[in-house]
Motif scaffolding. Sequence first.
Motif, PDB file in Angstrom:
ATOM      1  N   GLY A 107     -34.411  80.296 -47.458  1.00 27.32           N
ATOM      2  CA  GLY A 107     -34.814  80.003 -48.836  1.00 27.32           C
ATOM      3  C   GLY A 107     -33.995  80.755 -49.863  1.00 27.32           C
ATOM      4  N   TRP A 108     -33.466  81.932 -49.482  1.00 27.12           N
ATOM      5  CA  TRP A 108     -32.650  82.690 -50.425  1.00 27.12           C
ATOM      6  C   TRP A 108     -31.352  81.958 -50.758  1.00 27.12           C
ATOM      7  CZ3 TRP A 108     -34.908  86.256 -53.058  1.00 27.12           C
ATOM      8  CH2 TRP A 108     -35.977  86.971 -52.512  1.00 27.12           C
ATOM      9  N   ALA A 109     -30.742  81.352 -49.771  1.00 25.63           N
ATOM     10  CA  ALA A 109     -29.497  80.630 -50.022  1.00 25.63           C
ATOM     11  C   ALA A 109     -29.740  79.438 -50.947  1.00 25.63           C
ATOM     12  CB  ALA A 109     -28.872  80.164 -48.703  1.00 25.63           C
ATOM     13  N   TRP A 110     -30.813  78.699 -50.689  1.00 27.06           N
ATOM     14  CA  TRP A 110     -31.116  77.545 -51.535  1.00 27.06           C
ATOM     15  C   TRP A 110     -31.715  77.971 -52.883  1.00 27.06           C
ATOM     16  CZ3 TRP A 110     -29.161  72.951 -50.594  1.00 27.06           C
ATOM     17  CH2 TRP A 110     -28.830  72.614 -49.279  1.00 27.06           C
ATOM     18  N   GLY A 111     -32.577  78.995 -52.877  1.00 25.36           N
ATOM     19  CA  GLY A 111     -33.178  79.453 -54.127  1.00 25.36           C
ATOM     20  C   GLY A 111     -32.156  80.027 -55.089  1.00 25.36           C
ATOM     21  N   LEU A 112     -31.226  80.858 -54.586  1.00 32.52           N
ATOM     22  CA  LEU A 112     -30.182  81.412 -55.448  1.00 32.52           C
ATOM     23  C   LEU A 112     -29.231  80.328 -55.945  1.00 32.52           C
ATOM     24  CD1 LEU A 112     -29.354  84.728 -53.554  1.00 32.52           C
ATOM     25  CD2 LEU A 112     -30.553  84.473 -55.742  1.00 32.52           C
ATOM     26  N   SER A 113     -29.096  79.258 -55.179  1.00 31.08           N
ATOM     27  CA  SER A 113     -28.273  78.132 -55.644  1.00 31.08           C
ATOM     28  C   SER A 113     -28.900  77.485 -56.876  1.00 31.08           C
ATOM     29  CB  SER A 113     -28.113  77.105 -54.521  1.00 31.08           C
ATOM     30  OG  SER A 113     -27.467  77.669 -53.398  1.00 31.08           O
ATOM     31  N   ILE A 114     -30.237  77.383 -56.883  1.00 33.05           N
ATOM     32  CA  ILE A 114     -30.932  76.825 -58.052  1.00 33.05           C
ATOM     33  C   ILE A 114     -30.807  77.772 -59.242  1.00 33.05           C
ATOM     34  CG2 ILE A 114     -33.180  76.129 -58.945  1.00 33.05           C
ATOM     35  CD1 ILE A 114     -33.914  75.249 -56.112  1.00 33.05           C
ATOM     36  N   VAL A 115     -30.919  79.085 -58.991  1.00 32.53           N
ATOM     37  CA  VAL A 115     -30.734  80.067 -60.063  1.00 32.53           C
ATOM     38  C   VAL A 115     -29.335  79.958 -60.654  1.00 32.53           C
ATOM     39  CG1 VAL A 115     -30.612  82.540 -60.589  1.00 32.53           C
ATOM     40  CG2 VAL A 115     -32.448  81.667 -59.129  1.00 32.53           C
ATOM     41  N   SER A 116     -28.343  79.787 -59.816  1.00 35.92           N
ATOM     42  CA  SER A 116     -26.959  79.643 -60.293  1.00 35.92           C
ATOM     43  C   SER A 116     -26.778  78.354 -61.089  1.00 35.92           C
ATOM     44  CB  SER A 116     -25.995  79.668 -59.107  1.00 35.92           C
ATOM     45  OG  SER A 116     -26.110  80.878 -58.389  1.00 35.92           O
ATOM     46  N   LEU A 117     -27.511  77.306 -60.703  1.00 38.38           N
ATOM     47  CA  LEU A 117     -27.485  76.070 -61.489  1.00 38.38           C
ATOM     48  C   LEU A 117     -27.959  76.328 -62.910  1.00 38.38           C
ATOM     49  CD1 LEU A 117     -27.328  72.933 -61.797  1.00 38.38           C
ATOM     50  CD2 LEU A 117     -29.685  72.865 -60.940  1.00 38.38           C
ATOM     51  N   VAL A 118     -29.011  77.134 -63.063  1.00 37.01           N
ATOM     52  CA  VAL A 118     -29.517  77.486 -64.392  1.00 37.01           C
ATOM     53  C   VAL A 118     -28.442  78.205 -65.200  1.00 37.01           C
ATOM     54  CG1 VAL A 118     -31.232  78.826 -65.653  1.00 37.01           C
ATOM     55  CG2 VAL A 118     -31.888  77.615 -63.578  1.00 37.01           C
ATOM     56  N   ILE A 119     -27.770  79.155 -64.562  1.00 38.00           N
ATOM     57  CA  ILE A 119     -26.752  79.929 -65.279  1.00 38.00           C
ATOM     58  C   ILE A 119     -25.632  79.020 -65.771  1.00 38.00           C
ATOM     59  CG2 ILE A 119     -25.022  81.743 -65.009  1.00 38.00           C
ATOM     60  CD1 ILE A 119     -26.922  83.085 -63.029  1.00 38.00           C
ATOM     61  N   VAL A 120     -25.212  78.076 -64.935  1.00 41.30           N
ATOM     62  CA  VAL A 120     -24.147  77.147 -65.336  1.00 41.30           C
ATOM     63  C   VAL A 120     -24.594  76.302 -66.531  1.00 41.30           C
ATOM     64  CG1 VAL A 120     -22.825  75.115 -64.619  1.00 41.30           C
ATOM     65  CG2 VAL A 120     -23.059  77.059 -63.071  1.00 41.30           C
ATOM     66  N   VAL A 121     -25.820  75.792 -66.456  1.00 41.31           N
ATOM     67  CA  VAL A 121     -26.331  74.957 -67.547  1.00 41.31           C
ATOM     68  C   VAL A 121     -26.441  75.754 -68.831  1.00 41.31           C
ATOM     69  CG1 VAL A 121     -28.323  73.626 -68.340  1.00 41.31           C
ATOM     70  CG2 VAL A 121     -27.517  73.365 -65.991  1.00 41.31           C
ATOM     71  N   ARG A 122     -26.962  76.990 -68.758  1.00 37.45           N
ATOM     72  CA  ARG A 122     -27.154  77.783 -69.966  1.00 37.45           C
ATOM     73  C   ARG A 122     -25.833  78.222 -70.572  1.00 37.45           C
ATOM     74  NH1 ARG A 122     -32.224  79.054 -71.495  1.00 37.45           N
ATOM     75  NH2 ARG A 122     -31.041  79.295 -73.424  1.00 37.45           N
ATOM     76  N   ILE A 123     -24.842  78.495 -69.748  1.00 36.08           N
ATOM     77  CA  ILE A 123     -23.517  78.819 -70.296  1.00 36.08           C
ATOM     78  C   ILE A 123     -22.953  77.619 -71.050  1.00 36.08           C
ATOM     79  CG2 ILE A 123     -21.127  79.328 -69.666  1.00 36.08           C
ATOM     80  CD1 ILE A 123     -22.206  81.123 -67.444  1.00 36.08           C
ATOM     81  N   ALA A 124     -23.173  76.427 -70.498  1.00 41.43           N
ATOM     82  CA  ALA A 124     -22.694  75.219 -71.169  1.00 41.43           C
ATOM     83  C   ALA A 124     -23.416  74.982 -72.492  1.00 41.43           C
ATOM     84  CB  ALA A 124     -22.875  74.007 -70.253  1.00 41.43           C
TER      85      ALA A 124
END
Length: 356
Positions: free
Chosen positions: A32-49
């Motif tokens: 779950g950490w690998a998939w959960g951190l992937s979702i967190v990273s998705l947030v960071i990409v969206v917010r930077i944009a």
Amino acid sequence: MNTILSPLYYAVSWIIIRFHDLYSLVFNEDSGWAWGLSIVSLVIVVRIALIPLFFKQIKSTRNMQALQPKMKKIQERYKNDKQRQSEEMMKLYRETGTNPLSSCLPILAQSPFFIALFQVLNHIANNDKVGVLTADQVTSAREATIFGAPIAARFLDSADKLAELGASLTDVRVVTVVMIVLMSASQFFTQRQLMTKNVDLTVKTPFMNQQKMLMYIFPVMFAVFGINFPVGVLIYWLTTNVWTLGQQMYVITRNPTPGSVAFQQRQERLRKKGKLKEDPAEVEAKKAAEAARATRTQPKRQSKSQRQAGGTHPQGKPESGQPSAEQPKKAQPRQQPKQRPKKSQPGKPKSPNSKK
């Protein structure tokens, strides 16, 4: 809707897969950490944009602050006519190009990504392929758990459905409730921080009322709809709320709205460090005050004899009830001092003319 958002399904799933490949170098690829951190990273990409949109939101907020005096005048002028007051407010917004709902722009811009992630996790929960995810990746994401709760599980899922995912009803509900509470609390404190520190509360406007209303409505909405969100979506929204809180705190500390509590605190910090630059308006006011003091005529000092003789005021004007120097004082009758009777000397007869 699926046809319209299908490009976003591919974009969201592709970003998640790229980060999942990265985190799989550290964690188990099925964890779950690998998939959960992937979702967190998705947030960071969206917010930077969305950073340019965030700065546009700040600019619009500044415009709203600049309009506060005019808005206050409209309120006072049409205080007995609420309809006319609202019309004049909207007219002012149009003339200045200000959007009172600009604070909602980041949330509205994230909505398509939020919906796309929601649908991707729905497909994963149903074990259906979506976007660029392969069948093996869908199975891996479907069975991945965070604190015992599968990423695709919901609060309202039945015990039988959760058993298929290898999870218990208690674990899923505890995890989802904790995340819903954290998500709602972070949203509330984000809006409260804006209202109490970065807004001039001395002026009551419809904009202020809208912000105050959103401060209570959004947390309730997250709490109500959160029970229908998969754990992965709760991770997404909790992360974006924390990002917003930190980003807003940074902006309020470094560039607060003039007239707000945060602005006064920043001025005080700069004053203690000796870095505060004086406001040009305040400098001009000080110069005007000094010039007025310099040009003011000082009264002439008079000697004690002049004050006693003329009875004049320090500025040369006679006091009320006192004669001026040009008018002589009226002569007062001189009183004769009383004579003390002489004592008779012993042995000498009294004069026959003396009084008995």
